[in-house]
Design a protein around this motif. Sequence first.
Motif, short mmCIF file in Angstrom:
data_model
loop_
_atom_site.label_atom_id
_atom_site.label_comp_id
_atom_site.label_asym_id
_atom_site.label_seq_id
_atom_site.Cartn_x
_atom_site.Cartn_y
_atom_site.Cartn_z
N GLU A 70 1.99 1.69 -3.59
CA GLU A 70 0.83 2.19 -4.34
C GLU A 70 0.60 3.67 -4.08
O GLU A 70 0.34 4.46 -4.99
CB GLU A 70 -0.44 1.44 -3.92
CG GLU A 70 -0.64 0.11 -4.61
CD GLU A 70 -0.99 0.29 -6.08
OE1 GLU A 70 -1.47 1.36 -6.48
OE2 GLU A 70 -0.75 -0.67 -6.83
N THR A 71 0.68 4.05 -2.81
CA THR A 71 0.39 5.43 -2.41
C THR A 71 1.43 6.39 -2.98
O THR A 71 1.10 7.47 -3.47
CB THR A 71 0.34 5.52 -0.88
OG1 THR A 71 -0.68 4.63 -0.41
CG2 THR A 71 0.02 6.93 -0.40
N GLN A 90 1.01 9.45 -5.93
CA GLN A 90 1.40 10.87 -5.78
C GLN A 90 1.99 11.43 -7.05
O GLN A 90 2.04 12.64 -7.25
CB GLN A 90 2.40 11.01 -4.63
CG GLN A 90 1.74 10.88 -3.27
CD GLN A 90 2.76 10.67 -2.16
OE1 GLN A 90 3.96 10.63 -2.39
NE2 GLN A 90 2.26 10.52 -0.94
N ALA A 107 -8.57 6.61 -7.59
CA ALA A 107 -7.53 6.17 -6.66
C ALA A 107 -7.17 4.71 -6.91
O ALA A 107 -8.02 3.89 -7.25
CB ALA A 107 -8.02 6.35 -5.22
N THR A 130 -5.33 1.04 -5.51
CA THR A 130 -5.05 0.30 -4.28
C THR A 130 -4.35 -1.01 -4.65
O THR A 130 -4.00 -1.21 -5.80
CB THR A 130 -6.30 0.12 -3.41
OG1 THR A 130 -5.91 -0.38 -2.13
CG2 THR A 130 -7.32 -0.81 -4.02
N THR A 134 -7.19 -1.16 -8.82
CA THR A 134 -7.96 -0.65 -7.70
C THR A 134 -9.00 -1.67 -7.23
O THR A 134 -9.00 -2.82 -7.69
CB THR A 134 -8.58 0.72 -8.08
OG1 THR A 134 -9.11 1.34 -6.93
CG2 THR A 134 -9.64 0.58 -9.16
N MET A 184 0.83 -1.20 0.00
CA MET A 184 0.00 0.00 0.00
C MET A 184 0.87 1.26 0.00
O MET A 184 0.49 2.27 -0.60
CB MET A 184 -0.92 -0.05 1.23
CG MET A 184 -2.17 0.77 1.09
SD MET A 184 -3.08 0.46 -0.44
CE MET A 184 -4.04 1.96 -0.50
N LYS A 198 -9.67 2.94 0.67
CA LYS A 198 -9.73 4.39 0.47
C LYS A 198 -11.20 4.75 0.37
O LYS A 198 -11.96 4.09 -0.35
CB LYS A 198 -8.99 4.80 -0.81
CG LYS A 198 -7.48 4.64 -0.68
CD LYS A 198 -6.75 5.05 -1.94
CE LYS A 198 -5.24 5.02 -1.73
NZ LYS A 198 -4.51 5.27 -2.99
#
Length: 292
Positions: free
Chosen positions: A84-85, A89, A97, A99, A231, A81, A250
Amino acid sequence: MDFSEKDSVDAVLASFADTPDPRLREVVESLVRHLHGFLRETRPSIAEWERGIEFLTAIGQKCDEHRQEFILFSDVLGASMLVETMEAQRQAQDATASTVLGPFHVVRSPERALGDTIDSVGTGEPCLIEGSVADPDGSPVPGARIDVWQADDHGYYDVQVPDAQPLGNGRGLFTADDEGRFWFRSIVPAHYPIPTDGPVGALLAATKRHPYRPAHVHFIVEAPGYVPVTTHVFVQGSAYLDSDAVFAVKQSLVRDFAPSDDAATAARLGLPNPFRRARFDVVLQPAAGADR
Ligand SMILES: [Fe+2]
């Protein structure tokens, strides 16, 4: 000079000094610094270090064509995660989004036509999942590919219970229509425990962590000239939405699988009426420099 605790990092970094690929050199050097720091902090005995090696060995040995214990390990540590995050960005804020991929994308999804069902078992609550694929300006992305996979109403993927589900059950590969729309039938998935019969399960048990994930449907949406998105759609109201074992929830991905009383749609798509219905509109980020 003898190898010492004080100089261990320098000694090992020097051995990698001629690495031609600058990125590989950066990654290896950082790994050495953090690994040595971890060892100086935790000061394992040789027996503990051997136990750690055995644990990692068991993770590798648990992997096969249909089981990916290393992804599971990365997932429960929050590493999947975090990657992924950080990747997200780099992308525009208005794209859907992303995931985690999770460990069950191990079978190629069968190609299916819009409106088909991905459920060939027939238990569970029938549902319609529909949506669109568009760019951030709202222009549709015709022909986008939508790869979906999900657990059944007992929380199992096809590959986990081959006696109960044929391979490809709960999976589908769809192509959006000329207006970027997609729709397919399924059943409402259940929340489920990640597999606990391997070393990752043993780690969760030893640390008193629960193994559950909230109910969700996996998506990979891609189209030429766009950044693909990996996702989930989470089922609103599912247990464990606030304590996902792999940290993947999320809020922007939670959808109401609301009861729908729509006899015409039910008849057209071969659903019982009423049925459950969820909408997931996907926004793809144009790829840098892409010629569409
Ligand atoms: Fe999953």
